[in-house]
Design a protein around this motif. Structure first.
Motif, short mmCIF file in Angstrom:
data_model
loop_
_atom_site.label_atom_id
_atom_site.label_comp_id
_atom_site.label_asym_id
_atom_site.label_seq_id
_atom_site.Cartn_x
_atom_site.Cartn_y
_atom_site.Cartn_z
N GLU A 55 0.82 -1.22 0.00
CA GLU A 55 0.00 0.00 0.00
C GLU A 55 0.85 1.27 0.00
O GLU A 55 0.45 2.29 -0.55
CB GLU A 55 -0.95 -0.01 1.19
CG GLU A 55 -1.99 -1.12 1.14
CD GLU A 55 -2.82 -1.10 -0.14
OE1 GLU A 55 -3.09 0.01 -0.66
OE2 GLU A 55 -3.17 -2.17 -0.64
N GLU A 85 -6.88 4.21 -1.31
CA GLU A 85 -5.80 3.31 -0.93
C GLU A 85 -5.19 3.70 0.41
O GLU A 85 -4.59 2.86 1.08
CB GLU A 85 -4.71 3.32 -2.02
CG GLU A 85 -5.15 2.79 -3.37
CD GLU A 85 -5.14 1.28 -3.45
OE1 GLU A 85 -4.74 0.63 -2.47
OE2 GLU A 85 -5.53 0.74 -4.51
N HIS A 88 -6.47 1.48 3.03
CA HIS A 88 -5.79 0.19 3.09
C HIS A 88 -4.51 0.30 3.92
O HIS A 88 -4.17 -0.60 4.69
CB HIS A 88 -5.44 -0.31 1.69
CG HIS A 88 -6.62 -0.50 0.80
ND1 HIS A 88 -6.50 -0.87 -0.52
CD2 HIS A 88 -7.95 -0.39 1.04
CE1 HIS A 88 -7.70 -0.97 -1.06
NE2 HIS A 88 -8.60 -0.67 -0.13
N MET A 165 -9.98 -5.05 0.88
CA MET A 165 -8.93 -4.52 0.02
C MET A 165 -9.02 -5.10 -1.38
O MET A 165 -8.89 -4.39 -2.38
CB MET A 165 -7.55 -4.82 0.64
CG MET A 165 -7.23 -3.98 1.86
SD MET A 165 -5.73 -4.53 2.73
CE MET A 165 -4.48 -4.39 1.44
#
Length: 206
Positions: A55, A85, A88, A165
């Motif tokens: 990530e 993102e 995440h 995710m």
């Protein structure tokens, strides 16, 4: 240009060295944690460290692609996906902490590498830029599927994080294709898989 450089540099520092904010609830937060064996806990923590490092790379990749994108609308789409993102990043970081693990010491190095790849793909034109993004997300989806298969069956908290995710990565790949992403040549895809294998192997240990 000076303002943009300061903003992007600040973003890089926050990604690599600061805790990431949450805008969505952490998946599995309402599920009771379980007592894992020492070996299982170390293994799951290492898997989460790999995903956290991935990530970090995703943030750098989106950043580089947005910087060099030629279309304002596409740049906005890339920046939106990059913000998603960040979640995440936050989820994996928090799960690592719960497991008593740590983030990878190689994160700054991998960030620079992914940023360079993002800038390069963006410089090649928006169609190739989006194609690179779509292929990256497809490979991440397969990677997450392997990690889901490796998790202890009873670790529902980690499983919920990786499942969400994966769903987000699929959506990002579809977005890139829908915006006009081109299919990458097979040798490029193979090179991307090889680079990912090096990254995941190193992050698992370090």
């Amino acid at each position: 240009m000076a303002d943009r450089f300061i903003i992007e540099f600040d973003r890089a520092l926050r990604t690599v060295f600061a805790s990431s904010p949450l805008s969505r609830p952490m998946p599995g937060a309402d599920v009771a944690d379980v007592d894992l064996s020492d070996d299982d806990r170390r293994h799951v923590a290492a898997l989460m460290r790999v995903n956290h490092c991935g990530e970090v790379c995703a943030q750098a990749l989106y950043q580089g692609q947005a910087i060099t994108s030629r279309q304002p609308a596409l740049r906005a789409a890339l920046e939106k996906a990059g913000r998603e993102e960040v979640e995440h990043l936050a989820w994996t970081e928090r799960r690592l902490s719960e497991l008593g693990g740590r983030t990878s010491v190689l994160n700054p190095l991998f960030y620079l590498g992914a940023l360079s790849m993002g800038v390069l793909s963006g410089a090649m034109g928006d169609a190739w830029n989006l194609g690179f993004l779509a292929e990256t997300e497809r490979q991440v989806e397969l990677h997450l599927a392997r990690h889901l298969a490796e998790l202890p069956e009873e670790d529902a908290r980690s499983r919920a994080i990786l499942a969400q995710m994966s769903a987000d990565e699929i959506a990002h790949a579809h977005m890139a294709v829908g915006l006009g992403g081109r299919e990458l040549p097979s040798p490029v895809k193979a090179a991307m898989r090889s680079a990912a294998k090096v990254m995941t192997g190193a992050a698992y240990r370090l």
